[in-house]
Design a protein around this motif. Structure first.
Motif, PDB file in Angstrom:
ATOM      1  N   SER A 185      38.776  43.013  42.372  1.00 18.91           N
ATOM      2  CA  SER A 185      38.729  42.186  41.298  1.00 18.91           C
ATOM      3  C   SER A 185      38.608  42.497  40.068  1.00 18.91           C
ATOM      4  O   SER A 185      39.018  41.937  39.082  1.00 18.91           O
ATOM      5  CB  SER A 185      37.674  41.191  41.946  1.00 18.91           C
ATOM      6  N   ASN A 221      44.059  42.678  40.820  1.00 14.97           N
ATOM      7  CA  ASN A 221      43.819  41.639  39.536  1.00 14.97           C
ATOM      8  C   ASN A 221      44.615  42.356  38.425  1.00 14.97           C
ATOM      9  O   ASN A 221      43.914  43.213  38.065  1.00 14.97           O
ATOM     10  CB  ASN A 221      42.381  41.351  39.534  1.00 14.97           C
ATOM     11  N   ASN A 275      40.772  32.989  38.519  1.00 15.78           N
ATOM     12  CA  ASN A 275      41.184  34.357  39.009  1.00 15.78           C
ATOM     13  C   ASN A 275      40.952  34.798  40.375  1.00 15.78           C
ATOM     14  O   ASN A 275      41.694  35.425  41.050  1.00 15.78           O
ATOM     15  CB  ASN A 275      40.615  35.295  37.773  1.00 15.78           C
TER      16      ASN A 275
END
Length: 451
Positions: A185, A221, A275
């Motif tokens: 992430s 990400n 996100n």
């Protein structure tokens, strides 16, 4: 199977003890301090140690496995006895791998967001009655324990922490899981007591990618430039799936997520949480949940415990608490609350509590972290600095690090509490960020400020 835990050491280990007990294992354990809710939950299952402390006589040759927590020291008398007897000793992550080696392992890694993403995935699975094994770092609504283990479930969802495995196994935990499906992430330097340089820290994520099984999947990400660089540089035979923050709007304090079926109101908010949601969606789709079913389930996700958790709301007032302590988390959380309540005064309070945050050299990383706060307050305890055997952090160092002339700094818990309870919070949003409790603050008392 007869297992013995040395140093249950907090919620993670006690949840594993409960999960193994539920699975039918014979479980015993030792620790030098056990707090609520661990104490009551272990007692209810009949596995609370009769006495606190270490008792080498508990360690006998008929024990099949010793599970060693990070809370234990290398010279722990029970550990020494186990080594003397030649017993099988597992670290916490090593044992989780042992329990899941015949399953599809889904590992969620990253400096921030991993608990929330893991929680989102489990919420979606729970909503659709899909049974999976799991280990997550926060208590979730609708789940009895933070660890669940079975023989029959096909998937094991694991929150992949980069901290060390045990006192005698210095490998980062997420290096031991060998994921079939992995997610990263974000990468932002943390745990400087273990990873003294930024390059050394980033290298742990490169190793993590290298541990993905051949033919496995890496979800990453692409909004994080370091994650993107590390993911794209990987050459092992895996499939790579990038995600980014989806489009959304905020209207009257409600976040609307853009979906193929139109704008959908959701409970969580902030660019970092949107996100996280995009990453969770990719993972769920690779676990067999289609996009429409994901959106249906995620609409009711309220967040993981202590992750931007609303503790009180009144007319023109709201209060949140958050586990944020690293610079990137503090910046993202503060920005999210300001974005959600743009016309309110944002009072952001940060406790410097962890080893990294109390390190004079690392403090520089906090520059700009509270820029979205209208009122910025930092609390730290000089006693915590002494306990961690760090060099003294001065008032001036903190003020200079945040580079904010109007920064308010407290070092005395009573004075901080007095300040907090004398605030005028009309048309305000209060944000309390800490992995501690500001030297003894009862968060339930804060509700009285709002209601």
């Amino acid at each position: 199977m007869k297992t013995h835990f040395i140093a249950i050491g907090g919620s993670a280990m006690h949840n594993l003890a409960l999960a193994l007990h539920n699975k039918g294992y014979q479980v015993t354990g030792s620790d030098d301090a056990i707090f609520e809710p661990s104490k009551s939950r272990l007692e209810k299952k009949g596995i609370l140690p009769a006495e606190l402390g270490w008792f080498p006589e508990k360690i006998t040759a008929d024990i099949d496995a010793i599970i060693l927590g990070m809370h234990a020291k290398a010279d722990n008398p029970e550990l020494l006895k186990a080594q003397e007897l030649g017993l099988k000793i597992y670290s916490y992550p090593e044992f989780l791998y042992e329990q899941s080696k015949n399953k599809t392992r889904v590992v969620i890694g990253g400096s921030h967001g991993k608990t929330t993403i893991t929680s989102m995935i489990l919420h979606v699975m729970h909503y659709h009655n899909i049974e999976v094994d799991y280990m997550v770092g926060a208590q979730l609504e609708g789940f009895d324990t933070m660890v669940h283990l079975t023989e029959e479930n096909d998937f094991m969802v694991l929150e992949g922490d980069e901290y060390l495995s045990s006192p005698i196994d210095r490998r980062p935990k997420f290096h031991l899981y060998q994921p079939n499906i992995a997610l990263i992430s974000g990468i932002a330097w943390d745990h400087i007591n273990v990873f003294p340089t930024y390059e050394n820290y980033v290298e742990q994520f490169e190793i993590f990618i290298g541990k993905i099984t051949n033919g496995g999947i890496l979800v990453y990400n692409e909004n994080d430039s370091e994650v993107k660089r590390v993911a794209e540089a990987a050459t092992n035979p895996i499939r790579k799936l990038a995600y980014s923050t989806p489009n959304y709007t905020v209207s009257d304090g409600v976040t609307l997520l853009e979906t193929p079926e139109g704008d959908m109101p959701i409970e969580v908010f902030g660019a970092h949480n949107l996100n996280n949601l995009a990453g969770a969606k990719w993972i769920c789709q690779n676990m067999g949940v289609d996009e429409a079913d994901f959106y249906e389930a995620i609409a009711s996700f309220k967040g993981a415990s202590k992750r931007l958790e609303k503790i009180a709301e009144g007319k023109g007032k709201v209060a949140y608490k958050d586990f944020a302590h690293s610079p990137s988390k503090v910046a993202a959380t503060t920005k999210a609350v300001k974005e959600q309540y743009p016309n309110r005064t944002l009072v952001a309070c940060l406790e410097l509590h962890t080893y990294s945050s109390l390190n004079a050299e690392f403090l520089k990383e906090y520059e700009g972290a509270l820029e979205y706060a209208d009122v910025a307050v930092v609390f730290y305890s000089p006693d915590a600095v002494k306990i961690k055997q760090l060099e003294e952090v001065t008032y001036e160092q903190i003020a200079n690090s945040f580079n904010r002339e109007d920064l308010i700094i407290y070092t005395n818990p009573a004075e901080f509490k007095e300040y907090l309870f004398n605030l005028n919070l009309e048309n305000s949003a209060l944000l309390l960020m800490s992995s501690g409790n500001y030297g003894g603050l009862n968060f339930d008392d804060v509700k009285g400020l709002i209601n």
